[in-house]
Design a protein around this motif. Structure first.
Motif, PDB file in Angstrom:
ATOM      1  N   THR A  63       5.319  11.171  10.796  1.00  0.00           N
ATOM      2  CA  THR A  63       4.572   9.694  10.808  1.00  0.00           C
ATOM      3  C   THR A  63       4.381   9.442   9.547  1.00  0.00           C
ATOM      4  N   GLY A  64       4.382   8.017   8.903  1.00  0.00           N
ATOM      5  CA  GLY A  64       3.690   7.815   7.466  1.00  0.00           C
ATOM      6  C   GLY A  64       4.440   8.661   6.377  1.00  0.00           C
ATOM      7  N   THR A  65       3.723   9.117   5.645  1.00  0.00           N
ATOM      8  CA  THR A  65       4.077   9.652   4.267  1.00  0.00           C
ATOM      9  C   THR A  65       4.591  11.213   4.732  1.00  0.00           C
ATOM     10  N   GLY A  66       4.259  11.465   5.989  1.00  0.00           N
ATOM     11  CA  GLY A  66       5.076  12.823   6.339  1.00  0.00           C
ATOM     12  C   GLY A  66       6.428  12.946   6.333  1.00  0.00           C
ATOM     13  N   VAL A  67       7.095  11.834   6.145  1.00  0.00           N
ATOM     14  CA  VAL A  67       8.530  11.835   6.070  1.00  0.00           C
ATOM     15  C   VAL A  67       8.784  12.425   4.954  1.00  0.00           C
ATOM     16  N   GLY A  68       8.056  12.706   3.875  1.00  0.00           N
ATOM     17  CA  GLY A  68       8.520  12.981   2.453  1.00  0.00           C
ATOM     18  C   GLY A  68       9.213  14.211   2.499  1.00  0.00           C
ATOM     19  N   PRO A  69       8.813  15.347   3.054  1.00  0.00           N
ATOM     20  CA  PRO A  69       9.754  16.479   3.186  1.00  0.00           C
ATOM     21  C   PRO A  69      10.898  16.531   3.737  1.00  0.00           C
ATOM     22  N   HIS A 102       0.797  -1.081  -0.068  1.00  0.00           N
ATOM     23  CA  HIS A 102      -0.171   0.198  -0.104  1.00  0.00           C
ATOM     24  C   HIS A 102       0.792   1.391   0.157  1.00  0.00           C
ATOM     25  N   LEU A 103       2.099   1.266   0.464  1.00  0.00           N
ATOM     26  CA  LEU A 103       2.905   2.356   0.467  1.00  0.00           C
ATOM     27  C   LEU A 103       3.773   2.536  -0.699  1.00  0.00           C
ATOM     28  N   PHE A 104       3.912   3.354  -1.592  1.00  0.00           N
ATOM     29  CA  PHE A 104       4.452   3.396  -2.785  1.00  0.00           C
ATOM     30  C   PHE A 104       4.973   4.898  -3.028  1.00  0.00           C
ATOM     31  N   SER A 105       6.139   5.106  -3.968  1.00  0.00           N
ATOM     32  CA  SER A 105       6.707   6.408  -4.577  1.00  0.00           C
ATOM     33  C   SER A 105       6.603   6.544  -6.070  1.00  0.00           C
ATOM     34  N   VAL A 114      -5.581   5.855  -0.438  1.00  0.00           N
ATOM     35  CA  VAL A 114      -6.557   5.952   0.688  1.00  0.00           C
ATOM     36  C   VAL A 114      -7.847   5.319   0.224  1.00  0.00           C
ATOM     37  N   GLU A 115      -8.408   4.630   1.112  1.00  0.00           N
ATOM     38  CA  GLU A 115      -9.899   3.865   0.962  1.00  0.00           C
ATOM     39  C   GLU A 115     -10.791   5.117   0.708  1.00  0.00           C
ATOM     40  N   ASP A 116     -11.500   4.659  -0.518  1.00  0.00           N
ATOM     41  CA  ASP A 116     -12.722   5.644  -0.930  1.00  0.00           C
ATOM     42  C   ASP A 116     -11.830   6.957  -1.376  1.00  0.00           C
ATOM     43  N   GLY A 117     -10.676   6.922  -1.563  1.00  0.00           N
ATOM     44  CA  GLY A 117     -10.183   8.228  -2.005  1.00  0.00           C
ATOM     45  C   GLY A 117     -10.276   8.433  -3.560  1.00  0.00           C
ATOM     46  N   PRO A 164      -6.057   5.982  -5.025  1.00  0.00           N
ATOM     47  CA  PRO A 164      -5.897   4.876  -5.661  1.00  0.00           C
ATOM     48  C   PRO A 164      -5.687   4.783  -7.233  1.00  0.00           C
ATOM     49  N   LYS A 165      -5.893   5.902  -7.972  1.00  0.00           N
ATOM     50  CA  LYS A 165      -5.627   6.045  -9.234  1.00  0.00           C
ATOM     51  C   LYS A 165      -3.975   6.282  -9.422  1.00  0.00           C
ATOM     52  N   LEU A 166      -3.377   7.029  -8.515  1.00  0.00           N
ATOM     53  CA  LEU A 166      -1.933   7.095  -8.584  1.00  0.00           C
ATOM     54  C   LEU A 166      -1.300   5.661  -8.273  1.00  0.00           C
ATOM     55  N   HIS A 167      -2.062   4.883  -7.568  1.00  0.00           N
ATOM     56  CA  HIS A 167      -1.300   3.527  -7.012  1.00  0.00           C
ATOM     57  C   HIS A 167      -1.290   2.603  -8.256  1.00  0.00           C
ATOM     58  N   GLU A 168      -2.187   2.975  -9.112  1.00  0.00           N
ATOM     59  CA  GLU A 168      -2.223   2.070 -10.493  1.00  0.00           C
ATOM     60  C   GLU A 168      -1.337   2.519 -11.542  1.00  0.00           C
ATOM     61  N   LEU A 169      -0.484   3.772 -11.490  1.00  0.00           N
ATOM     62  CA  LEU A 169       0.159   4.493 -12.440  1.00  0.00           C
ATOM     63  C   LEU A 169       1.668   3.384 -12.647  1.00  0.00           C
TER      64      LEU A 169
END
Length: 249
Positions: A116-122, A18-21, A72-75, A79-84
């Protein structure tokens, strides 16, 4: 003035199911500062662009732009980005913006980057840029997730531990499993109980510390309350302090 640019996915990294870049090219994207964010979008069949803000994970001198996300569920977008996949198109808005940047943070002996979570990005962007190592004698990354396999960019973090030995401390935290080498619990409680400070080997105080927070809003608010108990306060241009933050939702 805000402007959309055409980008193309060059590479994707799947940290778990579920976690991707995503790394993508966008040749005409203007300069930005480490820690800033922008909007990433996908053009719909009606020509409208479905978009959400994402921090840029890459350093400003990187040839590719990069984001980290979860579907994100129901996002509507994630979910579309996750399919790229490589070769797919994305829309990227310029300019990047945001104040979770070192230009806005006062000098100190120790800089704490708390995520926490994707907040590590910056913070990955900041750590991958020379300014942080030129400005702060000691840098600490406190990075929390539910499980150890939710911690991303460990290869980069290990490299910084080697390159900046004695100056860089990594404190991984998981909340839902026991894992050797990590603290278990929630970040606010671990600061309150001095467990993070003991791991770092430094006192956390207003005279020597600056703290940047990014991620879950509850974590941020509760951590601020703990830090205020140690004598730190929110940093504002008109009223300098020690705590800077960016909420993710």
């Amino acid at each position: 003035m805000a402007k959309w640019h055409q980008g193309k996915v060059v590479e994707r990294l799947d940290w778990n199911d579920h976690l991707f870049s995503l790394k993508f090219s966008c040749d005409d994207f203007p300069e930005f500062k480490a820690g800033q964010f922008t909007k990433i979008g996908i053009e719909q069949s009606d020509g409208k662009i479905l978009s959400r803000p994402y921090s840029l994970v890459n350093s400003p001198d990187s040839e590719l732009l990069e984001i980290i996300a979860v579907p994100v569920e129901d996002g509507s977008l994630s979910p579309k980005l996750h399919e790229l996949k490589a070769g797919d198109s994305v829309q990227v808005m310029s300019p990047a913006t945001g104040f979770l940047i070192l230009d806005e943070v006062p000098q100190s002996e120790t800089l704490y980057l708390v995520a926490t979570g994707t907040g590590v990005g910056p913070f990955i962007s900041i750590l991958d840029s020379p300014e942080v190592w030129q400005s702060y004698p000691a840098v600490v990354l406190v990075y929390g997730a539910r499980y150890a396999n939710d911690l991303a960019y460990l290869d980069k973090i290990e490299k910084w531990q080697t390159e900046h030995a004695g100056r860089f401390t990594f404190v991984p935290i998981v909340s839902r499993e026991d894992r050797q080498g990590t603290l278990k619990g929630r970040i606010p409680a671990l600061f309150q109980g001095q467990h993070i400070q003991q791991k770092v080997g430094k006192e956390l105080n207003a005279e020597t510390s600056q703290v940047m927070l990014c991620g879950n809003p509850d974590m941020i608010q509760e951590t601020i309350e703990v830090l205020e108990g140690f004598g730190l306060k929110k940093h504002l241009r008109r009223s300098p302090g020690q705590i800077s933050m960016e909420r993710y939702w």
